[in-house]
Design a protein around this motif. Structure first.
Motif, PDB file in Angstrom:
ATOM      1  N   TRP A   1      44.191  76.013  41.657  1.00  0.00           N
ATOM      2  CA  TRP A   1      45.180  76.223  40.594  1.00  0.00           C
ATOM      3  C   TRP A   1      44.447  76.356  39.263  1.00  0.00           C
ATOM      4  CZ3 TRP A   1      50.222  77.330  40.784  1.00  0.00           C
ATOM      5  CH2 TRP A   1      50.924  77.328  39.565  1.00  0.00           C
ATOM      6  N   LEU A   2      44.565  77.508  38.633  1.00  0.00           N
ATOM      7  CA  LEU A   2      43.898  77.751  37.361  1.00  0.00           C
ATOM      8  C   LEU A   2      44.917  77.819  36.236  1.00  0.00           C
ATOM      9  CD1 LEU A   2      41.310  80.515  38.354  1.00  0.00           C
ATOM     10  CD2 LEU A   2      41.014  78.032  38.340  1.00  0.00           C
ATOM     11  N   GLY A   3      44.529  77.261  35.082  1.00  0.00           N
ATOM     12  CA  GLY A   3      45.386  77.295  33.909  1.00  0.00           C
ATOM     13  C   GLY A   3      44.556  77.410  32.641  1.00  0.00           C
ATOM     14  N   SER A   4      45.103  76.946  31.558  1.00  0.00           N
ATOM     15  CA  SER A   4      44.417  77.051  30.273  1.00  0.00           C
ATOM     16  C   SER A   4      43.419  75.923  30.032  1.00  0.00           C
ATOM     17  CB  SER A   4      45.444  77.077  29.131  1.00  0.00           C
ATOM     18  OG  SER A   4      46.273  75.920  29.186  1.00  0.00           O
ATOM     19  N   ASP A   5      43.477  74.858  30.837  1.00  0.00           N
ATOM     20  CA  ASP A   5      42.564  73.719  30.697  1.00  0.00           C
ATOM     21  C   ASP A   5      41.280  74.006  31.468  1.00  0.00           C
ATOM     22  OD1 ASP A   5      41.184  71.239  31.048  1.00  0.00           O
ATOM     23  OD2 ASP A   5      43.043  70.125  30.704  1.00  0.00           O
ATOM     24  N   LYS A   6      40.214  74.302  30.776  1.00  0.00           N
ATOM     25  CA  LYS A   6      38.972  74.715  31.429  1.00  0.00           C
ATOM     26  C   LYS A   6      38.337  73.574  32.234  1.00  0.00           C
ATOM     27  CE  LYS A   6      39.474  78.774  29.750  1.00  0.00           C
ATOM     28  NZ  LYS A   6      38.662  79.369  28.697  1.00  0.00           N
ATOM     29  N   ASP A   7      38.509  72.341  31.781  1.00  0.00           N
ATOM     30  CA  ASP A   7      37.962  71.210  32.546  1.00  0.00           C
ATOM     31  C   ASP A   7      38.668  71.071  33.898  1.00  0.00           C
ATOM     32  OD1 ASP A   7      36.145  70.580  30.548  1.00  0.00           O
ATOM     33  OD2 ASP A   7      37.487  69.147  29.579  1.00  0.00           O
ATOM     34  N   GLU A   8      39.992  71.205  33.882  1.00  0.00           N
ATOM     35  CA  GLU A   8      40.740  71.159  35.139  1.00  0.00           C
ATOM     36  C   GLU A   8      40.355  72.327  36.042  1.00  0.00           C
ATOM     37  OE1 GLU A   8      43.549  68.755  36.231  1.00  0.00           O
ATOM     38  OE2 GLU A   8      41.898  67.863  35.112  1.00  0.00           O
ATOM     39  N   ASN A   9      40.139  73.488  35.437  1.00  0.00           N
ATOM     40  CA  ASN A   9      39.722  74.645  36.228  1.00  0.00           C
ATOM     41  C   ASN A   9      38.400  74.390  36.936  1.00  0.00           C
ATOM     42  OD1 ASN A   9      41.989  75.947  35.272  1.00  0.00           O
ATOM     43  ND2 ASN A   9      40.893  77.328  33.897  1.00  0.00           N
ATOM     44  N   GLU A  10      37.500  73.705  36.274  1.00  0.00           N
ATOM     45  CA  GLU A  10      36.214  73.378  36.908  1.00  0.00           C
ATOM     46  C   GLU A  10      36.412  72.503  38.137  1.00  0.00           C
ATOM     47  OE1 GLU A  10      32.991  74.398  36.344  1.00  0.00           O
ATOM     48  OE2 GLU A  10      34.099  75.883  35.184  1.00  0.00           O
ATOM     49  N   ARG A  11      37.282  71.515  38.014  1.00  0.00           N
ATOM     50  CA  ARG A  11      37.570  70.638  39.147  1.00  0.00           C
ATOM     51  C   ARG A  11      38.165  71.431  40.308  1.00  0.00           C
ATOM     52  NH1 ARG A  11      41.551  66.264  37.643  1.00  0.00           N
ATOM     53  NH2 ARG A  11      40.948  65.418  39.678  1.00  0.00           N
ATOM     54  N   GLU A  12      39.065  72.335  39.984  1.00  0.00           N
ATOM     55  CA  GLU A  12      39.709  73.144  41.021  1.00  0.00           C
ATOM     56  C   GLU A  12      38.695  74.067  41.714  1.00  0.00           C
ATOM     57  OE1 GLU A  12      42.727  73.204  42.241  1.00  0.00           O
ATOM     58  OE2 GLU A  12      44.031  72.199  40.802  1.00  0.00           O
ATOM     59  N   ILE A  13      37.885  74.763  40.935  1.00  0.00           N
ATOM     60  CA  ILE A  13      36.918  75.707  41.504  1.00  0.00           C
ATOM     61  C   ILE A  13      35.895  74.985  42.369  1.00  0.00           C
ATOM     62  CG2 ILE A  13      35.044  77.303  40.949  1.00  0.00           C
ATOM     63  CD1 ILE A  13      37.775  78.547  40.580  1.00  0.00           C
ATOM     64  N   GLU A  14      35.386  73.881  41.856  1.00  0.00           N
ATOM     65  CA  GLU A  14      34.414  73.115  42.645  1.00  0.00           C
ATOM     66  C   GLU A  14      35.055  72.554  43.911  1.00  0.00           C
ATOM     67  OE1 GLU A  14      31.148  72.873  42.298  1.00  0.00           O
ATOM     68  OE2 GLU A  14      31.352  74.295  40.643  1.00  0.00           O
ATOM     69  N   GLY A  15      36.322  72.140  43.806  1.00  0.00           N
ATOM     70  CA  GLY A  15      37.029  71.647  44.976  1.00  0.00           C
ATOM     71  C   GLY A  15      37.222  72.726  46.032  1.00  0.00           C
ATOM     72  N   LEU A  16      37.581  73.934  45.601  1.00  0.00           N
ATOM     73  CA  LEU A  16      37.763  75.046  46.534  1.00  0.00           C
ATOM     74  C   LEU A  16      36.451  75.392  47.225  1.00  0.00           C
ATOM     75  CD1 LEU A  16      39.411  77.332  47.782  1.00  0.00           C
ATOM     76  CD2 LEU A  16      38.989  78.675  45.690  1.00  0.00           C
ATOM     77  N   ILE A  17      35.382  75.459  46.470  1.00  0.00           N
ATOM     78  CA  ILE A  17      34.077  75.783  47.048  1.00  0.00           C
ATOM     79  C   ILE A  17      33.659  74.724  48.062  1.00  0.00           C
ATOM     80  CG2 ILE A  17      31.611  75.991  46.506  1.00  0.00           C
ATOM     81  CD1 ILE A  17      32.488  77.297  43.824  1.00  0.00           C
ATOM     82  N   ALA A  18      33.864  73.455  47.726  1.00  0.00           N
ATOM     83  CA  ALA A  18      33.488  72.366  48.634  1.00  0.00           C
ATOM     84  C   ALA A  18      34.305  72.421  49.922  1.00  0.00           C
ATOM     85  CB  ALA A  18      33.664  71.017  47.941  1.00  0.00           C
ATOM     86  N   LEU A  19      35.616  72.643  49.803  1.00  0.00           N
ATOM     87  CA  LEU A  19      36.457  72.733  50.989  1.00  0.00           C
ATOM     88  C   LEU A  19      36.029  73.894  51.878  1.00  0.00           C
ATOM     89  CD1 LEU A  19      39.946  72.032  49.377  1.00  0.00           C
ATOM     90  CD2 LEU A  19      38.889  70.656  51.179  1.00  0.00           C
ATOM     91  N   ALA A  20      35.686  75.012  51.249  1.00  0.00           N
ATOM     92  CA  ALA A  20      35.261  76.179  52.019  1.00  0.00           C
ATOM     93  C   ALA A  20      33.943  75.925  52.738  1.00  0.00           C
ATOM     94  CB  ALA A  20      35.144  77.385  51.091  1.00  0.00           C
ATOM     95  N   LYS A  21      33.001  75.313  52.053  1.00  0.00           N
ATOM     96  CA  LYS A  21      31.696  75.052  52.670  1.00  0.00           C
ATOM     97  C   LYS A  21      31.798  74.017  53.784  1.00  0.00           C
ATOM     98  CE  LYS A  21      28.708  76.498  48.873  1.00  0.00           C
ATOM     99  NZ  LYS A  21      27.650  76.113  47.899  1.00  0.00           N
ATOM    100  N   ASP A  22      32.849  73.193  53.744  1.00  0.00           N
ATOM    101  CA  ASP A  22      33.060  72.206  54.802  1.00  0.00           C
ATOM    102  C   ASP A  22      33.865  72.770  55.970  1.00  0.00           C
ATOM    103  OD1 ASP A  22      31.631  70.258  53.505  1.00  0.00           O
ATOM    104  OD2 ASP A  22      33.385  69.282  52.610  1.00  0.00           O
ATOM    105  N   GLY A  23      34.218  74.062  55.913  1.00  0.00           N
ATOM    106  CA  GLY A  23      34.899  74.707  57.021  1.00  0.00           C
ATOM    107  C   GLY A  23      36.404  74.574  57.035  1.00  0.00           C
ATOM    108  N   ASN A  24      37.008  74.258  55.881  1.00  0.00           N
ATOM    109  CA  ASN A  24      38.449  74.025  55.830  1.00  0.00           C
ATOM    110  C   ASN A  24      39.256  75.190  55.263  1.00  0.00           C
ATOM    111  OD1 ASN A  24      38.485  71.201  56.757  1.00  0.00           O
ATOM    112  ND2 ASN A  24      37.317  70.806  54.886  1.00  0.00           N
TER     113      ASN A  24
END
Length: 304
Positions: free
Chosen positions: A109-132
């Motif tokens: 979920w991306l929005g205007s809060d860049k710090d939250e966007n970082e958490r989301e992007i890193e979370g998506l990448i981690a989930l993908a690398k873990d096979g989910n």
């Protein structure tokens, strides 16, 4: 997932054309309910995951136990689950879905809060690398909300694509169908086109809704440059009022679901129906209808 104005999806020059679907006058309410239940029980491709029970809303941390309870309810009926975020317990959705043998479309979920966007992007990448993650969605209706510029959005998309290179996970971005015609860069920057189609939010009467949705899909096909397309959201509310010619009612919600699932099955179109459970918190964001898009009610019972 967000509030929509009446002009949200209306393409210039489009006129509503009736396409064959159920004729409500041919069915009693009891017969319609039986066909709706049969359509669900026969199964369909995918569903959007509704995260929040009464008293909960975005920002609350949701437990894995709550996620698993809801996945267990949904899994007999669908082969895939769509999630909208990778933080605050939303990261459990793809983990639990994969545990139960379901495919996943996982959104950051991306929005205007860049710090939250970082958490989301890193979370998506981690989930993908873990096979989910089977399909990665970088953002949902970001351009509609004007939360990011096109360049900023494409930057996030490219970042995820680079991080997942070699993993064979298609990366896309979710928005209203017309955005992909308006911004060809969105198609060029992604592996798969993820489109939301809502005749209801264009004030389309239910008798024309199937044809209207098909026209929306056709415009996506025209814009997609031959890339695969997934319908990431479409649905109809069961109560809460109406918008121009579109009325929220039990009969309309049942007809739209049956028509949509039959059409997508016949044409082998991947779809994530919106939504799984009614969510009370959405009344404030989308008006009264916001709380009534589920196939299941807020008590987790099939609605009809």
């Amino acid at each position: 997932m967000s509030y929509r104005e009446s002009s949200y999806y209306i393409p210039k020059g489009y006129s509503q054309v009736a396409t064959k679907g159920l004729n409500l006058s041919d069915y009693t309410l009891k017969e319609l309910m039986a066909l709706w239940r049969k359509t669900i029980q026969e199964g369909f491709h995918g569903i959007c995951f509704s995260m929040y029970r009464d008293g909960q809303s975005p920002g609350d941390d949701i437990s894995m136990e709550q996620v698993e309870q809801r996945i267990n309810i949904l899994k007999p009926y669908v082969s895939a689950i769509r999630s909208f975020s990778c933080i605050e317990g939303n990261e459990y959705v793809p983990i639990v879905a994969k545990k139960h043998g379901l495919k996943t479309l996982v959104g950051a979920w991306l929005g205007s809060d860049k710090d939250e966007n970082e958490r989301e992007i890193e979370g998506l990448i981690a989930l993908a690398k873990d096979g989910n993650v089977d399909v990665a969605a970088v953002g949902n209706e970001v351009l509609y909300r004007n939360d990011l510029t096109l360049d900023e959005l494409v930057g996030y998309i490219n970042r995820v694509k680079e991080a997942l290179e070699g993993l064979d996970i298609p990366v896309g971005y979710v928005d209203a169908y017309y955005e992909f015609s308006r911004y060809p860069t969105l198609v060029e920057s992604t592996d798969v086109v993820l489109a939301n189609l809502y005749p209801y939010w264009e004030g389309c009467p239910i008798e024309y809704a199937l044809g209207h949705m098909q026209a929306m899909y056709g415009s996506v096909v025209d814009a997609a440059q031959g890339k695969p397309i997934i319908i990431t959201e479409t649905g109809w509310p069961s109560q809460g009022g109406g918008l121009d010619g579109a009325l929220a009612s039990e009969e309309a919600a049942m007809k739209y679901f049956i028509d949509t699932i039959q059409w997508t099955k016949t044409n082998d179109i991947a779809i994530f129906y919106f939504s799984s459970f009614d969510e009370s918190w959405k009344i404030g964001n989308e008006g009264d209808v916001g709380a009534y898009w589920g196939l299941w009610d807020k008590h987790e019972n099939l609605k009809f």
